[in-house]
Design an enzyme around this catalytic site. Sequence first.
Site, PDB file in Angstrom:
ATOM      1  N   HIS A  59       8.854 -35.696  38.583  1.00 23.86           N
ATOM      2  CA  HIS A  59       7.728 -35.339  39.451  1.00 23.86           C
ATOM      3  C   HIS A  59       7.092 -36.593  40.034  1.00 23.86           C
ATOM      4  O   HIS A  59       6.674 -37.473  39.292  1.00 23.86           O
ATOM      5  CB  HIS A  59       6.677 -34.548  38.664  1.00 23.86           C
ATOM      6  N   TYR A  81      -3.566 -28.708  38.930  1.00 23.10           N
ATOM      7  CA  TYR A  81      -4.746 -28.701  38.058  1.00 23.10           C
ATOM      8  C   TYR A  81      -5.878 -28.108  38.883  1.00 23.10           C
ATOM      9  O   TYR A  81      -6.324 -28.723  39.857  1.00 23.10           O
ATOM     10  CB  TYR A  81      -5.127 -30.126  37.641  1.00 23.10           C
ATOM     11  N   PRO A 113      -6.004 -31.876  26.104  1.00 26.43           N
ATOM     12  CA  PRO A 113      -4.687 -31.909  26.746  1.00 26.43           C
ATOM     13  C   PRO A 113      -4.684 -32.221  28.243  1.00 26.43           C
ATOM     14  O   PRO A 113      -3.635 -32.546  28.785  1.00 26.43           O
ATOM     15  CB  PRO A 113      -4.129 -30.511  26.484  1.00 26.43           C
ATOM     16  N   LYS A 161      -1.502 -36.307  27.558  1.00 25.57           N
ATOM     17  CA  LYS A 161      -1.328 -37.625  26.954  1.00 25.57           C
ATOM     18  C   LYS A 161      -0.950 -37.620  25.476  1.00 25.57           C
ATOM     19  O   LYS A 161      -0.519 -38.644  24.936  1.00 25.57           O
ATOM     20  CB  LYS A 161      -2.628 -38.447  27.117  1.00 25.57           C
ATOM     21  N   TYR A 175      -2.169 -41.467  35.011  1.00 28.95           N
ATOM     22  CA  TYR A 175      -1.325 -40.284  34.795  1.00 28.95           C
ATOM     23  C   TYR A 175       0.125 -40.681  34.511  1.00 28.95           C
ATOM     24  O   TYR A 175       0.757 -40.128  33.614  1.00 28.95           O
ATOM     25  CB  TYR A 175      -1.392 -39.356  36.022  1.00 28.95           C
TER      26      TYR A 175
HETATM   27  P1  FAD Z   1       2.757 -33.443  15.411  1.00 31.10           P
HETATM   28  O1  FAD Z   1       3.627 -33.075  16.526  1.00 31.10           O
HETATM   29  O2  FAD Z   1       1.620 -32.558  15.059  1.00 31.10           O
HETATM   30  O3  FAD Z   1       3.719 -33.604  14.153  1.00 31.10           O
HETATM   31  C1  FAD Z   1       3.218 -33.696  12.832  1.00 31.10           C
HETATM   32  C2  FAD Z   1       4.257 -33.136  11.906  1.00 31.10           C
HETATM   33  O4  FAD Z   1       3.821 -33.315  10.568  1.00 31.10           O
HETATM   34  C3  FAD Z   1       4.454 -31.629  12.082  1.00 31.10           C
HETATM   35  O5  FAD Z   1       5.824 -31.336  12.214  1.00 31.10           O
HETATM   36  C4  FAD Z   1       3.856 -31.023  10.829  1.00 31.10           C
HETATM   37  O6  FAD Z   1       4.508 -29.829  10.436  1.00 31.10           O
HETATM   38  C5  FAD Z   1       4.070 -32.142   9.835  1.00 31.10           C
HETATM   39  N1  FAD Z   1       3.157 -32.106   8.687  1.00 31.10           N
HETATM   40  C6  FAD Z   1       1.832 -31.828   8.678  1.00 31.10           C
HETATM   41  N2  FAD Z   1       1.337 -31.881   7.436  1.00 31.10           N
HETATM   42  C7  FAD Z   1       2.384 -32.213   6.641  1.00 31.10           C
HETATM   43  C8  FAD Z   1       2.503 -32.397   5.236  1.00 31.10           C
HETATM   44  N3  FAD Z   1       1.452 -32.252   4.421  1.00 31.10           N
HETATM   45  N4  FAD Z   1       3.716 -32.710   4.726  1.00 31.10           N
HETATM   46  C9  FAD Z   1       4.793 -32.856   5.549  1.00 31.10           C
HETATM   47  N5  FAD Z   1       4.723 -32.685   6.890  1.00 31.10           N
HETATM   48  C10 FAD Z   1       3.539 -32.365   7.436  1.00 31.10           C
HETATM   49  N6  FAD Z   1      -0.256 -32.340  24.337  1.00 31.10           N
HETATM   50  C11 FAD Z   1      -0.037 -32.365  25.634  1.00 31.10           C
HETATM   51  O7  FAD Z   1       0.063 -33.462  26.185  1.00 31.10           O
HETATM   52  N7  FAD Z   1       0.083 -31.196  26.338  1.00 31.10           N
HETATM   53  C12 FAD Z   1       0.014 -29.969  25.722  1.00 31.10           C
HETATM   54  O8  FAD Z   1       0.154 -28.948  26.367  1.00 31.10           O
HETATM   55  C13 FAD Z   1      -0.216 -29.918  24.343  1.00 31.10           C
HETATM   56  N8  FAD Z   1      -0.316 -28.728  23.681  1.00 31.10           N
HETATM   57  C14 FAD Z   1      -0.563 -28.729  22.346  1.00 31.10           C
HETATM   58  C15 FAD Z   1      -0.686 -27.513  21.647  1.00 31.10           C
HETATM   59  C16 FAD Z   1      -0.978 -27.502  20.272  1.00 31.10           C
HETATM   60  C17 FAD Z   1      -1.110 -26.185  19.547  1.00 31.10           C
HETATM   61  C18 FAD Z   1      -1.141 -28.729  19.587  1.00 31.10           C
HETATM   62  C19 FAD Z   1      -1.466 -28.742  18.098  1.00 31.10           C
HETATM   63  C20 FAD Z   1      -0.992 -29.942  20.285  1.00 31.10           C
HETATM   64  C21 FAD Z   1      -0.708 -29.946  21.650  1.00 31.10           C
HETATM   65  N9  FAD Z   1      -0.565 -31.145  22.370  1.00 31.10           N
HETATM   66  C22 FAD Z   1      -0.351 -31.152  23.688  1.00 31.10           C
HETATM   67  C23 FAD Z   1      -0.617 -32.430  21.741  1.00 31.10           C
HETATM   68  C24 FAD Z   1       0.768 -32.974  21.424  1.00 31.10           C
HETATM   69  O9  FAD Z   1       1.643 -31.919  21.195  1.00 31.10           O
HETATM   70  C25 FAD Z   1       0.610 -33.877  20.209  1.00 31.10           C
HETATM   71  O10 FAD Z   1      -0.183 -34.973  20.609  1.00 31.10           O
HETATM   72  C26 FAD Z   1       1.918 -34.363  19.616  1.00 31.10           C
HETATM   73  O11 FAD Z   1       2.581 -33.291  18.974  1.00 31.10           O
HETATM   74  C27 FAD Z   1       1.654 -35.483  18.598  1.00 31.10           C
HETATM   75  O12 FAD Z   1       2.822 -35.770  17.884  1.00 31.10           O
HETATM   76  P2  FAD Z   1       2.734 -36.177  16.353  1.00 31.10           P
HETATM   77  O13 FAD Z   1       4.143 -36.436  15.950  1.00 31.10           O
HETATM   78  O14 FAD Z   1       1.723 -37.225  16.174  1.00 31.10           O
HETATM   79  O15 FAD Z   1       2.157 -34.902  15.598  1.00 31.10           O
HETATM   80  C1  DHB Z   2       1.357 -29.515  30.457  1.00 33.92           C
HETATM   81  C2  DHB Z   2       0.380 -29.758  29.542  1.00 33.92           C
HETATM   82  C3  DHB Z   2      -0.684 -30.552  29.878  1.00 33.92           C
HETATM   83  O1  DHB Z   2      -1.647 -30.820  28.989  1.00 33.92           O
HETATM   84  C4  DHB Z   2      -0.791 -31.094  31.148  1.00 33.92           C
HETATM   85  O2  DHB Z   2      -1.855 -31.853  31.459  1.00 33.92           O
HETATM   86  C5  DHB Z   2       0.215 -30.860  32.056  1.00 33.92           C
HETATM   87  C6  DHB Z   2       1.293 -30.056  31.714  1.00 33.92           C
HETATM   88  C7  DHB Z   2       2.498 -28.662  30.077  1.00 33.92           C
HETATM   89  O3  DHB Z   2       2.515 -28.192  28.936  1.00 33.92           O
HETATM   90  O4  DHB Z   2       3.375 -28.438  30.907  1.00 33.92           O
END
Ligand code: FAD
Ligand code: DHB
Length: 393
Positions: A72, A200, A292, A296, A384
């Site tokens: 994009h 957006y 979100p 980021k 962005y």
């Molecule tokens: P996570 O992806 O949360 O990974 C952590 C892992 O640790 C998980 O697999 C979990 O199961 C595991 N874990 C937790 N506790 C334990 C334990 N006690 N023992 C062993 N394992 C454990 N960001 C965006 O930019 N756009 C979005 O649309 C967006 N939507 C989201 C929707 C939801 C519901 C959530 C929760 C987050 C969203 N985010 C979004 C944020 C983005 O997905 C996260 O910033 C990203 O997943 C961070 O990665 P991470 O590896 O730090 O954590």
């Molecule tokens: C998506 C999520 C976001 O938080 C965003 O700013 C743009 C796109 C997505 O899930 O596609």
Amino acid sequence: MRTQVGIVGAGPAGLMLSHLLALQGIESVVIEARSRQYCEDRVRAGVLEQGTVDLLNETGVGERMQLQGLLHHGIELGFDRRRHRIDMTKLTGRAVTVYGQHEVVRDLIAARLKAGGQLFFEAENASVYALDSERPMVRYEVGGVAQQLECDFIAGCDGFHGICRPSAPEGVFQVYERVYPFGWLGILAEAAPSQEELVYMNHERGFALFSMRSPTVTRLYLQCDPAEDLKEWPDERVWQELQTRLTCDDGWRPNEGRILQKSVTPMRSFVTEPMQYGRLFLAGDSAHIVPPTGAKGMNLAISDVRVLAEGLAGFYKAGRSDLLARYSDVCLRRIWKVQRFSWWMTSMLHQFPDASPFDQRRQRAELDYVTSSAAAAKSLAENYVGLPMEHLL
Ligand code: FAD
Ligand code: DHB
């Protein structure tokens, strides 16, 4: 069992860290509470900054992303039923790639398993010990059988609700937090995206976001109450609200289709300082959360572990502890700038229940400014597509 780096959590942070360490010849073990299938199917973020894309390509896990990811070059900001394009590539020379977080997770799991990496899924009741010693430990259970992992370092990549951050003694971590009075109701729909770029949309009934995952799947979000009950949102109501908020005067609107997934995410800004205690290092959502808007969260998780892998490589290859000691400060510089951007995008695009008429007019002026000034648009675009990655060296 013994390893060099014990990693708690197989999200993007934990898996990418394990992958980067393996490329440097550093051994790690990943402990994950959920099943492999759960991790591979969990629908979350979808926009990769160019720096994230480059890292995935440079480290040999970008093959599927190159085939399936959607490049994009711009985004659109909408208000008053009109869309205004921000041309990111013209303004910054860079672009973003739309590719689901769960696809990145799939690619990383496959790469780790192919390389003989040790990943333990469905590891229950994980706990961490002796964090201020040179032999920290992870204890957990698999199928009810207790296991113990002795490490040199522990990486807390276990997300916002994980156990690593709360395992440091009280008072070690300072927390900075803002909770927003709304959440996002997100859907994934079997419908061809009705245009190629994200929208957006600021609307008087609340923010809406038009995004996608592939040429046949649309991803859409609605600002909602953080405690919204999904039972009150049958598919027809979701579509009606999306059409009300997204339809523009030029006739543009999202295509509808079967809803494949529906969820509500509350929104907060959250930072832990520092991101280290003894031999425990926090990375990704376990250390910080962004709202979100601006996509980021996953990108920040990847940039943290890139820095952490550099620090660990410095320790094992050159006997340097000074690099790891700077991990937290170096990451936090970028994290706070990304916090600022995510907060700003959120503030500009959502309806705040306590907004005064002054606030509403100021928000409108902000949208007008950012869509009419090249300087303001460039600032948005630069953030962005992703601020430069930080380095320890
Ligand atoms: P996570 O992806 O949360 O990974 C952590 C892992 O640790 C998980 O697999 C979990 O199961 C595991 N874990 C937790 N506790 C334990 C334990 N006690 N023992 C062993 N394992 C454990 N960001 C965006 O930019 N756009 C979005 O649309 C967006 N939507 C989201 C929707 C939801 C519901 C959530 C929760 C987050 C969203 N985010 C979004 C944020 C983005 O997905 C996260 O910033 C990203 O997943 C961070 O990665 P991470 O590896 O730090 O954590
Ligand atoms: C998506 C999520 C976001 O938080 C965003 O700013 C743009 C796109 C997505 O899930 O596609």
